[in-house]
Design a protein around this motif. Structure first.
Motif, PDB file in Angstrom:
ATOM      1  N   LYS A 250       0.848  -1.190   0.000  1.00 31.91           N
ATOM      2  CA  LYS A 250       0.000   0.000   0.000  1.00 31.91           C
ATOM      3  C   LYS A 250       0.884   1.240   0.000  1.00 31.91           C
ATOM      4  N   PRO A 251       1.307   1.673  -1.188  1.00 32.17           N
ATOM      5  CA  PRO A 251       2.181   2.848  -1.274  1.00 32.17           C
ATOM      6  C   PRO A 251       1.513   4.083  -0.668  1.00 32.17           C
ATOM      7  N   ARG A 252       2.307   4.908   0.008  1.00 29.96           N
ATOM      8  CA  ARG A 252       1.792   6.165   0.560  1.00 29.96           C
ATOM      9  C   ARG A 252       1.850   7.217  -0.548  1.00 29.96           C
ATOM     10  N   ILE A 253       0.708   7.473  -1.140  1.00 30.50           N
ATOM     11  CA  ILE A 253       0.654   8.368  -2.302  1.00 30.50           C
ATOM     12  C   ILE A 253       1.143   9.777  -1.972  1.00 30.50           C
ATOM     13  N   PRO A 254       0.790  10.359  -0.799  1.00 30.36           N
ATOM     14  CA  PRO A 254       1.321  11.696  -0.483  1.00 30.36           C
ATOM     15  C   PRO A 254       2.850  11.734  -0.435  1.00 30.36           C
ATOM     16  N   VAL A 255       3.470  10.653   0.025  1.00 36.05           N
ATOM     17  CA  VAL A 255       4.936  10.596   0.069  1.00 36.05           C
ATOM     18  C   VAL A 255       5.501  10.613  -1.350  1.00 36.05           C
ATOM     19  N   ILE A 256       4.888   9.810  -2.231  1.00 30.57           N
ATOM     20  CA  ILE A 256       5.330   9.763  -3.633  1.00 30.57           C
ATOM     21  C   ILE A 256       5.164  11.127  -4.286  1.00 30.57           C
ATOM     22  N   GLN A 257       4.016  11.763  -4.043  1.00 30.67           N
ATOM     23  CA  GLN A 257       3.755  13.085  -4.626  1.00 30.67           C
ATOM     24  C   GLN A 257       4.770  14.107  -4.121  1.00 30.67           C
ATOM     25  N   GLY A 258       5.087  14.030  -2.827  1.00 30.22           N
ATOM     26  CA  GLY A 258       6.063  14.951  -2.245  1.00 30.22           C
ATOM     27  C   GLY A 258       7.450  14.759  -2.834  1.00 30.22           C
ATOM     28  N   MET A 259       7.849  13.516  -3.010  1.00 28.81           N
ATOM     29  CA  MET A 259       9.154  13.228  -3.592  1.00 28.81           C
ATOM     30  C   MET A 259       9.229  13.693  -5.040  1.00 28.81           C
ATOM     31  N   LEU A 260       8.149  13.511  -5.782  1.00 30.45           N
ATOM     32  CA  LEU A 260       8.128  13.898  -7.193  1.00 30.45           C
ATOM     33  C   LEU A 260       8.246  15.413  -7.365  1.00 30.45           C
ATOM     34  N   SER A 261       7.831  16.176  -6.347  1.00 35.27           N
ATOM     35  CA  SER A 261       7.954  17.637  -6.428  1.00 35.27           C
ATOM     36  C   SER A 261       9.417  18.065  -6.456  1.00 35.27           C
ATOM     37  N   ASN A 262      10.335  17.184  -6.040  1.00 34.77           N
ATOM     38  CA  ASN A 262      11.763  17.493  -6.093  1.00 34.77           C
ATOM     39  C   ASN A 262      12.287  17.569  -7.528  1.00 34.77           C
ATOM     40  N   PHE A 263      11.467  17.103  -8.483  1.00 34.00           N
ATOM     41  CA  PHE A 263      11.881  17.131  -9.888  1.00 34.00           C
ATOM     42  C   PHE A 263      11.456  18.420 -10.598  1.00 34.00           C
ATOM     43  N   ASP A 264      10.772  19.308  -9.874  1.00 33.12           N
ATOM     44  CA  ASP A 264      10.202  20.493 -10.513  1.00 33.12           C
ATOM     45  C   ASP A 264      11.248  21.347 -11.227  1.00 33.12           C
ATOM     46  N   ASP A 265      12.460  21.398 -10.692  1.00 35.21           N
ATOM     47  CA  ASP A 265      13.506  22.250 -11.265  1.00 35.21           C
ATOM     48  C   ASP A 265      14.321  21.546 -12.350  1.00 35.21           C
ATOM     49  N   TYR A 266      13.893  20.344 -12.746  1.00 38.44           N
ATOM     50  CA  TYR A 266      14.638  19.575 -13.747  1.00 38.44           C
ATOM     51  C   TYR A 266      13.706  19.217 -14.905  1.00 38.44           C
ATOM     52  N   PRO A 267      13.674  20.039 -15.963  1.00 45.03           N
ATOM     53  CA  PRO A 267      12.729  19.837 -17.085  1.00 45.03           C
ATOM     54  C   PRO A 267      12.786  18.442 -17.697  1.00 45.03           C
ATOM     55  N   SER A 268      13.965  17.827 -17.746  1.00 43.16           N
ATOM     56  CA  SER A 268      14.083  16.508 -18.372  1.00 43.16           C
ATOM     57  C   SER A 268      13.372  15.423 -17.567  1.00 43.16           C
ATOM     58  N   LEU A 269      13.019  15.728 -16.313  1.00 45.68           N
ATOM     59  CA  LEU A 269      12.339  14.746 -15.456  1.00 45.68           C
ATOM     60  C   LEU A 269      10.831  14.984 -15.375  1.00 45.68           C
ATOM     61  N   HIS A 270      10.355  16.065 -15.966  1.00 42.51           N
ATOM     62  CA  HIS A 270       8.936  16.415 -15.840  1.00 42.51           C
ATOM     63  C   HIS A 270       8.019  15.351 -16.441  1.00 42.51           C
ATOM     64  N   HIS A 271       8.458  14.755 -17.545  1.00 44.22           N
ATOM     65  CA  HIS A 271       7.651  13.709 -18.182  1.00 44.22           C
ATOM     66  C   HIS A 271       7.390  12.566 -17.198  1.00 44.22           C
ATOM     67  N   TYR A 272       8.439  12.100 -16.546  1.00 43.82           N
ATOM     68  CA  TYR A 272       8.306  10.957 -15.624  1.00 43.82           C
ATOM     69  C   TYR A 272       7.518  11.361 -14.377  1.00 43.82           C
ATOM     70  N   ARG A 273       7.784  12.572 -13.874  1.00 46.14           N
ATOM     71  CA  ARG A 273       7.022  13.066 -12.730  1.00 46.14           C
ATOM     72  C   ARG A 273       5.535  13.054 -13.029  1.00 46.14           C
ATOM     73  N   ASN A 274       5.156  13.595 -14.202  1.00 45.25           N
ATOM     74  CA  ASN A 274       3.741  13.710 -14.538  1.00 45.25           C
ATOM     75  C   ASN A 274       3.086  12.367 -14.823  1.00 45.25           C
ATOM     76  N   VAL A 275       3.827  11.459 -15.448  1.00 43.50           N
ATOM     77  CA  VAL A 275       3.275  10.130 -15.728  1.00 43.50           C
ATOM     78  C   VAL A 275       3.003   9.384 -14.422  1.00 43.50           C
ATOM     79  N   ILE A 276       3.968   9.428 -13.492  1.00 43.14           N
ATOM     80  CA  ILE A 276       3.784   8.734 -12.208  1.00 43.14           C
ATOM     81  C   ILE A 276       2.667   9.399 -11.398  1.00 43.14           C
ATOM     82  N   LEU A 277       2.618  10.731 -11.422  1.00 40.22           N
ATOM     83  CA  LEU A 277       1.532  11.432 -10.740  1.00 40.22           C
ATOM     84  C   LEU A 277       0.179  11.033 -11.329  1.00 40.22           C
TER      85      LEU A 277
END
Length: 284
Positions: A250-277
């Motif tokens: 049972k993954p903790r979705i808020p934790v995943i969402q919080g970690m993915l926000s660390n990619f905001d400053d890296y445009p090359s990672l936005h695709h993966y951030r958004n797909v996982i979100l």
């Protein structure tokens, strides 16, 4: 891959190209391979399993051709042109097989093959987008998905032309021509509003990806490749936390969402951030 497997794959390709997938029997493949029908099943579970192996073999050859171009000292533009010429050349060299693949009605019913082809299409989108950014620079970032689908459409249209044409075509000239048309589009694209923003494109792709049961681990593996290129310790730590959460029952979705926000400053990672979100948004 064993020598015998390669022999059967080559025999299968030859027969599928000339007779079609549905019309070719396992016995015919075995005879063409100079083995018994029983021996065929020692190497492949079924004709479908052989088709999957043939496609994997084809994609491996294409990947090797691309890697050779990547290894040379070329500009992003030169590399793209030579890679596309190699791509076109491979399809011409196996023309009959790929024409059969396009026409054969039974193939889309094979879910394993369908999944492989879908995953390769997603990889192609990723490659085209990265190529457009490398060639035209960060100024086209917000148009990158529109450019991706435009060049994908051009390339697939001309692939049909070269597959069906009996005339010799200068493949490097063709790749140059396509990229020159993209030059014209990029020149004026800043006057328009993007139709496919990153968020819209990734929402659509995530829907397609996970509706077709694409493995989330594959997305994370591609993300890890991008992070390795950036070589930032913070990103490696973030990725590790995400991977640990994904593996939980049972993954903790808020934790995943919080970690993915660390990619905001890296445009090359936005695709993966958004797909996982997008994936976990569908789970809530």
């Amino acid at each position: 891959m064993t020598e015998k497997n390669t022999q059967i794959i080559e025999a299968g390709m030859k027969l599928f190209a000339h007779k079609g997938f549905s019309a070719t029997s396992v016995q015919e493949i075995a005879t063409e391979s100079s083995i018994s029908k029983g021996s065929f099943y020692l190497h492949f579970k079924s004709k479908d399993d052989l088709l999957l192996a043939i496609l994997q073999h084809q994609f491996a050859i294409i990947s090797e051709a691309f890697d050779k171009q990547t290894a040379t000292n070329q500009s992003p533009r030169e590399k793209f042109i030579h890679q596309q010429a190699a791509w076109f050349s491979h399809f011409i060299n196996h023309r009959e097989f790929f024409i059969m693949l396009a026409k054969e009605q039974a193939i889309p019913q094979n879910e394993t093959v369908k999944k492989l082809l879908f995953e390769k299409q997603m990889e192609a989108h990723r490659y085209y987008r990265q190529s457009m950014l490398a060639i035209y620079g960060p100024d086209v970032e917000k148009y990158s998905w529109d450019l991706t689908f435009l060049i994908d459409g051009m390339i697939h249209s001309y692939m049909r032309v070269i597959l069906l044409s009996n005339e010799d075509i200068d493949l490097t000239k063709l790749a140059n021509f396509i990229l020159s048309r993209m030059d014209s589009i990029v020149k004026d694209i800043h006057n328009d509003t993007p139709l496919l923003t990153n968020d819209k494109a990734n929402e659509l792709l995530s829907r397609f990806l996970f509706d077709n049961e694409t493995n989330l681990e594959k997305i994370v593996a591609n993300l890890e490749e991008e992070i390795q290129k950036l070589d930032e310790e913070e990103l490696f730590i973030t990725l590790q936390v995400i991977k640990e959460e994904i593996m939980k029952e049972k993954p903790r979705i808020p934790v995943i969402q919080g970690m993915l926000s660390n990619f905001d400053d890296y445009p090359s990672l936005h695709h993966y951030r958004n797909v996982i979100l997008g994936y976990y948004a569908n789970k809530q």
